[in-house]
Design a protein around this motif. Sequence first.
Motif, PDB file in Angstrom:
ATOM      1  N   ALA A  24       1.306  -0.762   0.043  1.00 17.90           N
ATOM      2  CA  ALA A  24       0.015  -0.092  -0.130  1.00 17.90           C
ATOM      3  C   ALA A  24       0.922   1.079  -0.174  1.00 17.90           C
ATOM      4  CB  ALA A  24      -0.237   0.105   1.390  1.00 17.90           C
ATOM      5  N   TYR A  27       2.284   1.668  -3.039  1.00 14.02           N
ATOM      6  CA  TYR A  27       1.637   1.812  -3.853  1.00 14.02           C
ATOM      7  C   TYR A  27       0.931   3.908  -4.039  1.00 14.02           C
ATOM      8  CZ  TYR A  27      -2.171   1.681  -7.906  1.00 14.02           C
ATOM      9  OH  TYR A  27      -2.699   2.002  -9.002  1.00 14.02           O
ATOM     10  N   ASN A  31       2.655   5.649  -6.899  1.00  9.64           N
ATOM     11  CA  ASN A  31       1.741   6.029  -8.507  1.00  9.64           C
ATOM     12  C   ASN A  31       0.472   6.819  -7.402  1.00  9.64           C
ATOM     13  OD1 ASN A  31       1.533   4.002 -10.092  1.00  9.64           O
ATOM     14  ND2 ASN A  31       1.450   2.500  -9.108  1.00  9.64           N
ATOM     15  N   ALA A  35      -4.263   2.701  -2.747  1.00  9.11           N
ATOM     16  CA  ALA A  35      -4.096   1.129  -2.989  1.00  9.11           C
ATOM     17  C   ALA A  35      -6.102  -0.049  -2.763  1.00  9.11           C
ATOM     18  CB  ALA A  35      -3.257   0.311  -2.648  1.00  9.11           C
ATOM     19  N   MET A  40      -9.186   0.358  -6.975  1.00  9.09           N
ATOM     20  CA  MET A  40      -8.972   0.222  -8.641  1.00  9.09           C
ATOM     21  C   MET A  40      -9.623  -1.062  -9.732  1.00  9.09           C
ATOM     22  SD  MET A  40      -5.363  -0.750  -7.465  1.00  9.09           S
ATOM     23  CE  MET A  40      -3.774  -0.462  -6.100  1.00  9.09           C
ATOM     24  N   SER A  54      -2.178   0.219 -14.338  1.00  6.24           N
ATOM     25  CA  SER A  54      -1.919  -0.283 -13.009  1.00  6.24           C
ATOM     26  C   SER A  54      -3.015  -0.612 -12.000  1.00  6.24           C
ATOM     27  CB  SER A  54      -1.319   1.096 -12.860  1.00  6.24           C
ATOM     28  OG  SER A  54      -0.884   1.465 -10.827  1.00  6.24           O
ATOM     29  N   PRO A  55      -3.569  -0.310 -12.462  1.00  5.19           N
ATOM     30  CA  PRO A  55      -4.691  -1.292 -11.727  1.00  5.19           C
ATOM     31  C   PRO A  55      -4.994  -2.807 -11.925  1.00  5.19           C
ATOM     32  CG  PRO A  55      -5.959   0.115 -12.842  1.00  5.19           C
ATOM     33  CD  PRO A  55      -4.681   1.342 -12.951  1.00  5.19           C
ATOM     34  N   PHE A  58      -2.057  -4.392 -10.334  1.00  6.09           N
ATOM     35  CA  PHE A  58      -2.400  -4.737  -9.629  1.00  6.09           C
ATOM     36  C   PHE A  58      -3.457  -5.437  -8.630  1.00  6.09           C
ATOM     37  CE2 PHE A  58      -3.866  -3.845  -5.083  1.00  6.09           C
ATOM     38  CZ  PHE A  58      -2.735  -3.427  -4.213  1.00  6.09           C
ATOM     39  N   CYS A 111      -5.289   1.711   3.905  1.00  3.05           N
ATOM     40  CA  CYS A 111      -4.437   2.816   3.389  1.00  3.05           C
ATOM     41  C   CYS A 111      -5.323   4.522   3.856  1.00  3.05           C
ATOM     42  CB  CYS A 111      -5.072   3.491   2.345  1.00  3.05           C
ATOM     43  SG  CYS A 111      -4.477   1.965   0.969  1.00  3.05           S
TER      44      CYS A 111
END
Length: 141
Positions: A24, A27, A31, A35, A40, A54-55, A58, A111
Amino acid sequence: MNIDALHFTPASAVAGGLMIGAAAALYMLLNGRIAGISGMLGRLIDTATADRASPLAFLVGLGAAPWLWRMLQPMPDIVVAASNPTLIAAGLLVGFGTRLGSGCTSGHGVCGISRSSKRSFAATATFMTFGFLAVFALKHL
C-alpha cells in the motif's frame, strides 16, 4: 472463544500484514493513488480512465497470489457453510456498503487509517462494529 493453538500462526500473520502495508505504501509513493480494491476495480472498468495498466497489474497480482503460494505450500482446506443465496446476498450487501462508504475495507482500513483520515476511521469503526454484531447474532442468538 477458543484459539486453535496448533494452527495459530502469528509470525505469518505479521509477515502478511507487513507485506500488505508495504504494498500500500509503495503504491501510494509510486503512483500517488490509494491501494483500495474497489477503487482499482472502478478505475479498471471506467471508460473515462486513461490509466488501466496500473490497476490491472495490481488486481492480476492479487488474483495470482494464492496460485503462487500454492507452489510453495499447500493451501488450507476452506469450508463454506453458507448457501449460494446467502453468499450472493452477502456479496451484494458488501458491494452496496462499499459504494455507500466511498471505499472498501482495504481502502479505508489499510490506506485511510495510515493517512489519519477521519472518514476512514469512522468507516472502519462502522464496518468492524457491524461485522462483530453480525457474527454475534449469527453464532449466539
